[in-house]
Design a protein around this motif. Structure first.
Motif, PDB file in Angstrom:
ATOM      1  N   ARG A 115       7.624   3.352  -3.180  1.00 19.66           N
ATOM      2  CA  ARG A 115       7.255   4.600  -3.983  1.00 19.66           C
ATOM      3  C   ARG A 115       5.680   4.508  -4.090  1.00 19.66           C
ATOM      4  O   ARG A 115       5.170   3.515  -4.092  1.00 19.66           O
ATOM      5  CB  ARG A 115       8.036   4.288  -5.354  1.00 19.66           C
ATOM      6  N   CYS A 116       5.294   5.822  -4.259  1.00 21.39           N
ATOM      7  CA  CYS A 116       3.931   5.867  -4.633  1.00 21.39           C
ATOM      8  C   CYS A 116       3.577   5.580  -6.125  1.00 21.39           C
ATOM      9  O   CYS A 116       4.018   5.798  -6.950  1.00 21.39           O
ATOM     10  CB  CYS A 116       3.358   7.368  -4.377  1.00 21.39           C
ATOM     11  N   ASP A 117       2.402   4.927  -6.101  1.00 21.39           N
ATOM     12  CA  ASP A 117       1.909   4.571  -7.410  1.00 21.39           C
ATOM     13  C   ASP A 117       1.113   5.556  -8.279  1.00 21.39           C
ATOM     14  O   ASP A 117       0.626   5.410  -9.244  1.00 21.39           O
ATOM     15  CB  ASP A 117       0.862   3.271  -7.410  1.00 21.39           C
ATOM     16  N   THR A 132       3.455 -11.059  -2.854  1.00 21.65           N
ATOM     17  CA  THR A 132       3.665 -10.442  -4.175  1.00 21.65           C
ATOM     18  C   THR A 132       2.426  -9.397  -4.426  1.00 21.65           C
ATOM     19  O   THR A 132       2.009  -9.705  -5.714  1.00 21.65           O
ATOM     20  CB  THR A 132       4.020 -11.476  -5.368  1.00 21.65           C
ATOM     21  N   SER A 154       1.135  -5.336  -4.110  1.00 21.56           N
ATOM     22  CA  SER A 154       1.956  -4.026  -4.666  1.00 21.56           C
ATOM     23  C   SER A 154       3.402  -3.839  -4.114  1.00 21.56           C
ATOM     24  O   SER A 154       4.160  -3.335  -5.011  1.00 21.56           O
ATOM     25  CB  SER A 154       1.100  -2.705  -4.267  1.00 21.56           C
ATOM     26  N   THR A 155       3.320  -4.148  -2.741  1.00 19.58           N
ATOM     27  CA  THR A 155       4.614  -3.921  -2.096  1.00 19.58           C
ATOM     28  C   THR A 155       5.721  -4.868  -2.320  1.00 19.58           C
ATOM     29  O   THR A 155       6.830  -4.388  -2.818  1.00 19.58           O
ATOM     30  CB  THR A 155       4.372  -3.907  -0.404  1.00 19.58           C
ATOM     31  N   ARG A 185       1.667 -16.733  -3.418  1.00 21.16           N
ATOM     32  CA  ARG A 185       0.571 -17.629  -3.010  1.00 21.16           C
ATOM     33  C   ARG A 185      -0.255 -17.192  -4.211  1.00 21.16           C
ATOM     34  O   ARG A 185      -0.872 -18.255  -4.887  1.00 21.16           O
ATOM     35  CB  ARG A 185      -0.117 -17.081  -1.623  1.00 21.16           C
ATOM     36  N   THR A 186      -0.525 -15.923  -4.685  1.00 18.76           N
ATOM     37  CA  THR A 186      -1.522 -15.676  -5.566  1.00 18.76           C
ATOM     38  C   THR A 186      -0.520 -14.702  -6.706  1.00 18.76           C
ATOM     39  O   THR A 186      -0.079 -13.761  -6.410  1.00 18.76           O
ATOM     40  CB  THR A 186      -2.640 -14.735  -5.088  1.00 18.76           C
ATOM     41  N   LYS A 218      -7.963  -7.057  -7.746  1.00 16.69           N
ATOM     42  CA  LYS A 218      -7.338  -6.554  -6.621  1.00 16.69           C
ATOM     43  C   LYS A 218      -6.479  -5.343  -7.004  1.00 16.69           C
ATOM     44  O   LYS A 218      -6.577  -5.015  -8.179  1.00 16.69           O
ATOM     45  CB  LYS A 218      -6.237  -7.658  -6.251  1.00 16.69           C
ATOM     46  N   ARG A 219      -6.110  -4.485  -6.116  1.00 13.10           N
ATOM     47  CA  ARG A 219      -5.238  -3.184  -6.396  1.00 13.10           C
ATOM     48  C   ARG A 219      -4.236  -3.741  -7.423  1.00 13.10           C
ATOM     49  O   ARG A 219      -3.433  -4.365  -7.103  1.00 13.10           O
ATOM     50  CB  ARG A 219      -4.772  -2.849  -5.227  1.00 13.10           C
ATOM     51  N   GLY A 268       1.175  -7.218   3.527  1.00 10.75           N
ATOM     52  CA  GLY A 268      -0.108  -6.424   3.515  1.00 10.75           C
ATOM     53  C   GLY A 268      -0.578  -6.078   5.020  1.00 10.75           C
ATOM     54  O   GLY A 268       0.301  -5.987   5.901  1.00 10.75           O
ATOM     55  N   TRP A 302      -7.794  -8.127  -0.197  1.00 12.40           N
ATOM     56  CA  TRP A 302      -7.801  -7.320   1.038  1.00 12.40           C
ATOM     57  C   TRP A 302      -9.153  -6.244   1.148  1.00 12.40           C
ATOM     58  O   TRP A 302      -9.512  -5.829   2.123  1.00 12.40           O
ATOM     59  CB  TRP A 302      -6.509  -6.521   1.706  1.00 12.40           C
TER      60      TRP A 302
HETATM   61  O1  N01 Z   1      -0.355  -6.020   0.587  1.00 17.90           O
HETATM   62  P1  N01 Z   1      -1.380  -7.006  -0.296  1.00 17.90           P
HETATM   63  P2  N01 Z   1       0.651  -5.007   0.053  1.00 17.90           P
HETATM   64  N1  N01 Z   1       1.346 -16.761   3.135  1.00 17.90           N
HETATM   65  O2  N01 Z   1      -2.252  -7.498   0.780  1.00 17.90           O
HETATM   66  C1  N01 Z   1       0.657 -12.457   0.496  1.00 17.90           C
HETATM   67  C2  N01 Z   1      -0.856  -0.156  -1.046  1.00 17.90           C
HETATM   68  N2  N01 Z   1       0.537   0.229  -1.641  1.00 17.90           N
HETATM   69  O3  N01 Z   1       1.467  -4.488   1.035  1.00 17.90           O
HETATM   70  O4  N01 Z   1      -2.916 -12.630  -2.705  1.00 17.90           O
HETATM   71  C3  N01 Z   1       1.742 -16.365   1.891  1.00 17.90           C
HETATM   72  O5  N01 Z   1      -1.711  -6.529  -1.537  1.00 17.90           O
HETATM   73  C4  N01 Z   1      -0.721 -12.335  -0.433  1.00 17.90           C
HETATM   74  O6  N01 Z   1      -1.079 -13.420  -1.149  1.00 17.90           O
HETATM   75  P3  N01 Z   1      -2.742 -13.680  -1.307  1.00 17.90           P
HETATM   76  C5  N01 Z   1      -1.952  -0.711  -2.233  1.00 17.90           C
HETATM   77  O7  N01 Z   1      -3.262  -0.154  -1.928  1.00 17.90           O
HETATM   78  C6  N01 Z   1       0.471   1.282  -2.239  1.00 17.90           C
HETATM   79  O8  N01 Z   1       1.528  -5.632  -1.162  1.00 17.90           O
HETATM   80  O9  N01 Z   1      -3.370 -13.254  -0.245  1.00 17.90           O
HETATM   81  N3  N01 Z   1       1.435 -15.195   1.297  1.00 17.90           N
HETATM   82  C7  N01 Z   1      -0.077 -11.209  -1.312  1.00 17.90           C
HETATM   83  O10 N01 Z   1       0.504 -11.797  -2.370  1.00 17.90           O
HETATM   84  C8  N01 Z   1      -1.963  -2.065  -1.919  1.00 17.90           C
HETATM   85  O11 N01 Z   1      -2.783  -2.875  -2.598  1.00 17.90           O
HETATM   86  C9  N01 Z   1       1.450   1.540  -2.849  1.00 17.90           C
HETATM   87  O12 N01 Z   1      -2.574 -14.889  -1.826  1.00 17.90           O
HETATM   88  C10 N01 Z   1       0.937 -14.370   1.904  1.00 17.90           C
HETATM   89  C11 N01 Z   1       0.651 -10.302  -0.412  1.00 17.90           C
HETATM   90  O13 N01 Z   1       1.201 -11.297   0.833  1.00 17.90           O
HETATM   91  C12 N01 Z   1      -1.860  -2.008  -0.358  1.00 17.90           C
HETATM   92  O14 N01 Z   1      -0.691  -1.134   0.023  1.00 17.90           O
HETATM   93  C13 N01 Z   1       2.517   0.811  -2.805  1.00 17.90           C
HETATM   94  C14 N01 Z   1       0.383 -14.518   3.093  1.00 17.90           C
HETATM   95  C15 N01 Z   1      -0.148  -8.950   0.398  1.00 17.90           C
HETATM   96  O15 N01 Z   1      -0.420  -8.437  -0.748  1.00 17.90           O
HETATM   97  C16 N01 Z   1      -1.214  -3.372   0.026  1.00 17.90           C
HETATM   98  O16 N01 Z   1      -0.414  -3.843  -0.649  1.00 17.90           O
HETATM   99  C17 N01 Z   1       2.429  -0.499  -1.927  1.00 17.90           C
HETATM  100  C18 N01 Z   1       0.631 -15.807   3.815  1.00 17.90           C
HETATM  101  N4  N01 Z   1       0.151 -16.351   5.107  1.00 17.90           N
HETATM  102  C19 N01 Z   1       1.449  -0.835  -1.607  1.00 17.90           C
HETATM  103  N5  N01 Z   1      -0.254 -13.378   3.851  1.00 17.90           N
HETATM  104  C20 N01 Z   1       1.546   2.892  -3.412  1.00 17.90           C
HETATM  105  O17 N01 Z   1       2.310   3.251  -4.339  1.00 17.90           O
HETATM  106  C21 N01 Z   1      -0.327 -12.483   2.750  1.00 17.90           C
HETATM  107  N6  N01 Z   1       0.101 -13.162   1.665  1.00 17.90           N
HETATM  108  C22 N01 Z   1       0.707   3.783  -2.909  1.00 17.90           C
END
Ligand code: N01
Length: 549
Positions: free
Chosen positions: A61-63, A191, A193-194, A214-215, A333-334, A385, A499
């Motif tokens: 869902r969009c934020d 953990t 946004s997704t 992780r974070t 972070k976002r 991500g 990121w």
């Molecule tokens: O990705 P992220 P996302 N081992 O990179 C973890 C947009 N968005 O898809 O923080 C273990 O934010 C990583 O951990 P860490 C929005 O702009 C928009 O969630 O790197 N964990 C983190 O917890 C958003 O910011 C909407 O330590 C690992 C997670 O994976 C962007 O997309 C909705 C790992 C990645 O979080 C990306 O969001 C959703 C590993 N090797 C998203 N590698 C809207 O509503 C990564 N992680 C528009």
């Protein structure tokens, strides 16, 4: 890519647009209908939607609030479309983008199921030679990369990943038919946004969900729900006002940031304001005080409030401690928003693994193995991500002047002028490219501004008979310095695993990629550049070098 001998057989277009998301669709429309150019859009997917085509994960869902997550260029479109919820879900956004595509009859200029793999600037012709994965070639004077900021899935290369005997999925490449979690032991890594959106939904049907964190991350309740008739009427009757609002705020959202400092009120009043913002929910929480994003002490007040909320929602004290043990300032972070994310940890079938104390060692045939133990799983969900902002561009073999590849040009991180052009790559435009507000802004607002600017620039070239437009190294250098300055004026660089900095992808150069100077300010800069004869962009007639003026 060899030059090829049979150029005469190659279709020659005015412009090629890559990507059929929000940006590519509008860019196609503008070049075709406003400028009358011969344009083709190539899209790797089988349909329109861009990031929303791929991100079909549970809870997607969009934020951004729906009334601001729309195109504002067409009155007719605004009048025709009505969103149903405060935040648009993935399926509704797909319906919207398909509606836009059909309304403007864009499909006839789109070639689906076609991935662009290479593009080379032919200096003798002042054109791009563009190649698809199937080996098809076209030439075009202008090449617009509307490839999206979050379109290259980051699947971590964890040892043993391919030995896993169960199923695994990345949220950004989710199967169209969905995934049935019923009765399954599911492990979710990530953990952000997704991940925060996916956890409560997966937990509803999985036998057990193990979340690997992780974070630790902040999150504010989205407070999603159906839009009331009154609100629908408000949006119907106030398109101009809403457009004016989203185009004048620093982040393109339909709310103003308070002008008050967190320290302009006493502790009690501050708490009351945070409580109110928590109840309203969503990204608006960031706007409670003007200095949350810039002053660490002010940020601490918001961070502490949010950490206390986690502790008050989550029943198990150890789980609450791990979830609230957040190592970066709020919104550096976002910032995610959620529906029952922290509440999900109160379910019997959800557990949290703290990777800070026990990192993942490998993936086995049975599941995920940390330094402490193995977790047997049937399904692994990577909510890990994207190789954001540059990943998709870098995967293509793009070659500019003098045989310089984009990989060389960006070897130390992306360098652009205004996020619109790269020195040495004439007639190539990047919509919401690195160095523009892009992901720090409500995307459709950033996209419309970029597409309008690119369209006006190309119109100017057509009018004055220019063959090429190209920024210079010195303008790119100055702009990179400005992007760094703007980031350093905020707390965002303090999240050193973000990121935004490219820190989530091993080996990726660390450079703050989006422009943090604010969308409204950035819009003024771009307008001034255009008014000053496209200062910083050299326009040449074929052969002779002539200043854009
Ligand atoms: O990705 P992220 P996302 N081992 O990179 C973890 C947009 N968005 O898809 O923080 C273990 O934010 C990583 O951990 P860490 C929005 O702009 C928009 O969630 O790197 N964990 C983190 O917890 C958003 O910011 C909407 O330590 C690992 C997670 O994976 C962007 O997309 C909705 C790992 C990645 O979080 C990306 O969001 C959703 C590993 N090797 C998203 N590698 C809207 O509503 C990564 N992680 C528009």
């Amino acid at each position: 890519m060899p030059d090829g001998k049979h150029h005469n057989d190659i279709e020659t277009l005015d412009a090629v647009v890559i990507g059929a998301g929000f940006s590519g669709l509008y860019q196609l429309l503008c070049l075709r209908d406003k400028l009358g150019l011969k344009v083709k859009l190539f899209e790797a997917a089988s349909g329109v939607g861009g990031t929303w085509y791929w991100n079909r994960y549970p809870g997607a869902r969009c934020d951004s609030e729906s009334h601001s997550y729309s195109y504002y260029f067409s009155k007719e479109l605004l009048e025709e479309w009505e969103w149903s919820e405060r935040y648009p879900g993935q399926a509704e956004i797909m319906r919207y983008l398909n509606h836009v595509t059909d309304h403007f009859q864009l499909r006839e200029n789109i070639q689906f199921d076609t991935r662009i793999t290479a593009a080379r600037f032919l200096e003798a012709e002042n054109r791009w030679l563009i190649e698809t994965a199937a080996g098809e070639r076209v030439k075009a004077t202008y090449l617009v990369a509307a490839v999206g900021c979050l379109s290259s899935a980051n699947v971590p290369d964890i040892p043993g990943r391919d030995s896993f005997a169960g199923e695994w999925y990345h949220t950004g490449e989710w199967p169209h038919e969905g995934v049935d979690f019923t009765g399954k032991r599911v492990g979710q890594i990530g953990t952000g946004s997704t991940g925060i959106q996916a956890v409560p939904v997966i937990a509803e049907t999985a036998a057990h969900l193990t979340v690997f964190q992780r974070t630790a991350n902040y999150s504010v309740p989205a407070r999603n729900g159906p839009l009331s008739d009154e609100f629908k009427q408000y949006t119907r009757e106030n398109h101009d006002e809403i457009r004016q609002l989203i185009q004048s705020t620093p982040n393109g959202h339909p709310f103003r940031i308070s002008e008050a400092s967190a320290f302009s009120v006493d502790d009690q009043e501050r708490l009351a304001l945070y409580e109110k913002a928590w109840e309203v929910g969503g990204l608006r929480f960031r706007a409670t005080f003007q200095d949350i994003g810039t002053n660490k002490a002010a940020n601490d007040t918001a961070a502490e409030f949010l950490k206390n909320k986690i502790r008050s929602v989550v029943n198990d004290p150890e789980t609450a401690r791990v979830l609230s043990d957040i190592d970066h300032p709020y919104a550096t972070k976002r910032p995610p928003i959620d529906t029952n994310y922290f509440e999900a940890y109160n379910r019997d079938n959800v557990s949290l693994v703290n990777l800070k104390t026990a990192p993942i060692e490998c993936i086995t045939a049975n599941g995920v193995k940390t330094s402490e133990r193995e977790y047997p799983l049937d399904i692994i969900v990577f909510a890990t991500g994207f190789d954001a902002m540059t990943g998709t561009m870098m995967k293509m073999d793009i070659t500019g002047r003098d045989g310089q590849s984009l990989k060389q040009a960006w070897s130390a991180g992306p360098r652009t002028y205004l996020g619109l052009q790269i020195a040495g790559f004439p007639n190539l435009f990047t919509v919401t490219g690195p160095g523009s507000p892009s992901v720090l802004c409500n995307m459709p607002v950033a996209i419309e501004q970029h597409v309008d600017w690119i369209t006006a620039c190309i119109a100017h070239m057509q009018e004055h008979d220019y063959a090429t437009v190209e920024t210079t190294e010195s303008y790119a250098d100055e702009w990179v310095a400005e992007v760094n300055r703007a980031a350093n004026a905020t707390l965002m660089p303090q999240a050193n695993h973000s990121w935004y900095l490219g820190a989530n992808v091993p080996g990726k150069p660390r450079i703050f990629m989006p422009y943090a100077g604010g969308m409204a300010h950035y819009r003024n800069i771009c307008e001034d550049v255009a008014k000053n004869g496209y200062e910083g962009f050299v326009m040449r007639k074929s052969g002779a070098e002539i200043a854009a003026e």
